[in-house]
Design a protein around this motif. Structure first.
Motif, PDB file in Angstrom:
ATOM      1  N   ALA A  70       0.752  -1.279   0.162  1.00 21.94           N
ATOM      2  CA  ALA A  70      -0.084  -0.078  -0.043  1.00 21.94           C
ATOM      3  C   ALA A  70       0.897   1.320   0.043  1.00 21.94           C
ATOM      4  O   ALA A  70       0.361   2.380  -0.523  1.00 21.94           O
ATOM      5  N   VAL A  71       2.201   1.225   0.597  1.00 23.95           N
ATOM      6  CA  VAL A  71       2.883   2.460   0.766  1.00 23.95           C
ATOM      7  C   VAL A  71       3.737   2.433  -0.237  1.00 23.95           C
ATOM      8  O   VAL A  71       4.434   3.548  -0.748  1.00 23.95           O
ATOM      9  N   ASP A  72       4.512   1.175  -0.487  1.00 29.85           N
ATOM     10  CA  ASP A  72       5.621   1.156  -1.425  1.00 29.85           C
ATOM     11  C   ASP A  72       5.482   0.652  -2.941  1.00 29.85           C
ATOM     12  O   ASP A  72       5.840   1.450  -3.930  1.00 29.85           O
ATOM     13  N   LEU A  73       4.546  -0.327  -3.155  1.00 27.40           N
ATOM     14  CA  LEU A  73       4.284  -0.818  -4.399  1.00 27.40           C
ATOM     15  C   LEU A  73       3.182   0.248  -5.130  1.00 27.40           C
ATOM     16  O   LEU A  73       3.420   0.429  -6.459  1.00 27.40           O
ATOM     17  N   HIS A  74       2.233   0.229  -4.524  1.00 26.37           N
ATOM     18  CA  HIS A  74       1.091   0.847  -5.119  1.00 26.37           C
ATOM     19  C   HIS A  74       1.161   2.390  -5.681  1.00 26.37           C
ATOM     20  O   HIS A  74       0.949   2.504  -6.810  1.00 26.37           O
ATOM     21  N   PRO A  75       1.949   3.099  -4.786  1.00 25.23           N
ATOM     22  CA  PRO A  75       1.767   4.488  -5.444  1.00 25.23           C
ATOM     23  C   PRO A  75       2.734   4.683  -6.667  1.00 25.23           C
ATOM     24  O   PRO A  75       2.257   5.635  -7.610  1.00 25.23           O
ATOM     25  N   VAL A  76       3.804   3.630  -6.845  1.00 26.67           N
ATOM     26  CA  VAL A  76       4.456   3.912  -8.185  1.00 26.67           C
ATOM     27  C   VAL A  76       3.563   3.369  -9.263  1.00 26.67           C
ATOM     28  O   VAL A  76       3.911   3.741 -10.318  1.00 26.67           O
ATOM     29  N   CYS A  77       2.575   2.579  -9.160  1.00 22.88           N
ATOM     30  CA  CYS A  77       1.939   1.900 -10.018  1.00 22.88           C
ATOM     31  C   CYS A  77       0.268   2.648 -10.220  1.00 22.88           C
ATOM     32  O   CYS A  77      -0.379   2.219 -10.948  1.00 22.88           O
ATOM     33  N   ALA A 104       1.817   6.383 -13.676  1.00 23.64           N
ATOM     34  CA  ALA A 104       2.168   5.517 -14.997  1.00 23.64           C
ATOM     35  C   ALA A 104       1.879   6.460 -16.265  1.00 23.64           C
ATOM     36  O   ALA A 104       2.791   6.429 -17.077  1.00 23.64           O
ATOM     37  N   ARG A 105       0.894   7.313 -16.105  1.00 23.79           N
ATOM     38  CA  ARG A 105       0.548   8.090 -17.354  1.00 23.79           C
ATOM     39  C   ARG A 105       1.734   9.024 -17.484  1.00 23.79           C
ATOM     40  O   ARG A 105       2.240   9.299 -18.508  1.00 23.79           O
ATOM     41  N   HIS A 106       2.160   9.769 -16.498  1.00 25.65           N
ATOM     42  CA  HIS A 106       3.130  10.624 -16.522  1.00 25.65           C
ATOM     43  C   HIS A 106       4.275   9.927 -17.030  1.00 25.65           C
ATOM     44  O   HIS A 106       5.196  10.498 -17.863  1.00 25.65           O
ATOM     45  N   ALA A 107       4.577   8.738 -16.694  1.00 26.24           N
ATOM     46  CA  ALA A 107       5.878   7.957 -16.872  1.00 26.24           C
ATOM     47  C   ALA A 107       5.870   7.706 -18.632  1.00 26.24           C
ATOM     48  O   ALA A 107       6.619   7.941 -19.087  1.00 26.24           O
ATOM     49  N   GLY A 151       2.671  -0.631 -19.681  1.00 23.90           N
ATOM     50  CA  GLY A 151       2.694  -2.134 -19.254  1.00 23.90           C
ATOM     51  C   GLY A 151       4.282  -2.327 -18.735  1.00 23.90           C
ATOM     52  O   GLY A 151       4.400  -2.742 -17.585  1.00 23.90           O
ATOM     53  N   ASP A 152       5.252  -1.832 -19.269  1.00 28.37           N
ATOM     54  CA  ASP A 152       6.542  -2.250 -18.995  1.00 28.37           C
ATOM     55  C   ASP A 152       6.983  -1.574 -17.571  1.00 28.37           C
ATOM     56  O   ASP A 152       7.438  -2.309 -16.812  1.00 28.37           O
TER      57      ASP A 152
END
Length: 211
Positions: A101-108, A113-116, A128-129
């Motif tokens: 919830a704190v480490d994985l979810h925010p970067v996805c 993801a749209r900004h990346a 997807g990558d």
């Protein structure tokens, strides 16, 4: 007083709150905030949550934001037992839940993801990558952390806990983005167990997708 959940069907944070509400036996009215259409940036929604995020839960005369805070409120007021009472066990279970919830979810998160994708010039394979780059290592770490707990139907015991509420939405995302799920036997076992519970099944995004 009616309970209202402002959410988005594919939002992981909303998904985990739907599970918690179901486990607590709380009936609620779902109001969709379409993240793809940008409804979260509307003045109406920003008045509910200045962060422009979902979920937002109106319950007991309160307006609550942040999924973990919402779930903690439900746990504390409805006696759900989502975390162990003993401090050391509680800290370990909380760390397990927060690894997602704190480490994985925010970067996805969709906006990240749209900004990346934009920064990459919409490179082939995005987003997807990007998702796969983070989700599989995060799940491998979660699997390793699970080894610190005794084998049980759920992540941290014989009943669903906070870690399960965080894991299952991430498994939905993993399958959506075709993440390699090999080498995750305990996660897959927990995932299958949770899938058989009505509280989890009824919270699944497919049950909340727009018509």
């Amino acid at each position: 007083m009616s309970v209202i959940l402002y959410d988005y069907w594919r939002s992981s944070a909303s998904y985990r709150v739907r599970i918690a509400l179901n486990l607590a036996g709380i009936s609620y009215q779902a109001v969709s905030v379409d993240l793809v259409a940008g409804d979260h940036r509307s003045d109406v929604h920003l008045a509910r949550n200045p962060q422009g995020l979902v979920p937002v839960l109106e319950i007991d005369g309160l307006r609550l934001t942040q999924s973990l805070a919402i779930i903690d409120y439900l746990d504390q007021t409805r006696g759900m037992g989502l975390l162990p009472a003993e401090p050391a066990a509680r800290a370990q279970a909380l760390a397990l839940a927060q690894s997602i919830a704190v480490d994985l979810h925010p970067v996805c998160n969709l906006s990240v993801a749209r900004h990346a994708t934009t920064l990459s010039g919409s490179a082939e394979g995005m987003p997807g990558d990007w998702m796969r780059h983070f989700i599989r290592p995060g799940l491998l770490a979660f699997e390793a952390l699970l080894n610190g707990f005794e084998q049980a139907p759920y992540c941290t015991g014989t009943q669903p806990g906070l870690a399960d509420l965080c894991l299952i939405p991430q498994m939905y995302n993993a399958r959506r983005w075709q993440v390699d799920l090999t080498g995750l036997p305990r996660i897959l076992s927990v995932d299958a167990t949770c899938a058989d519970l009505p509280a989890f099944a009824q919270a699944h995004p497919d049950r909340h997708a727009p018509d």
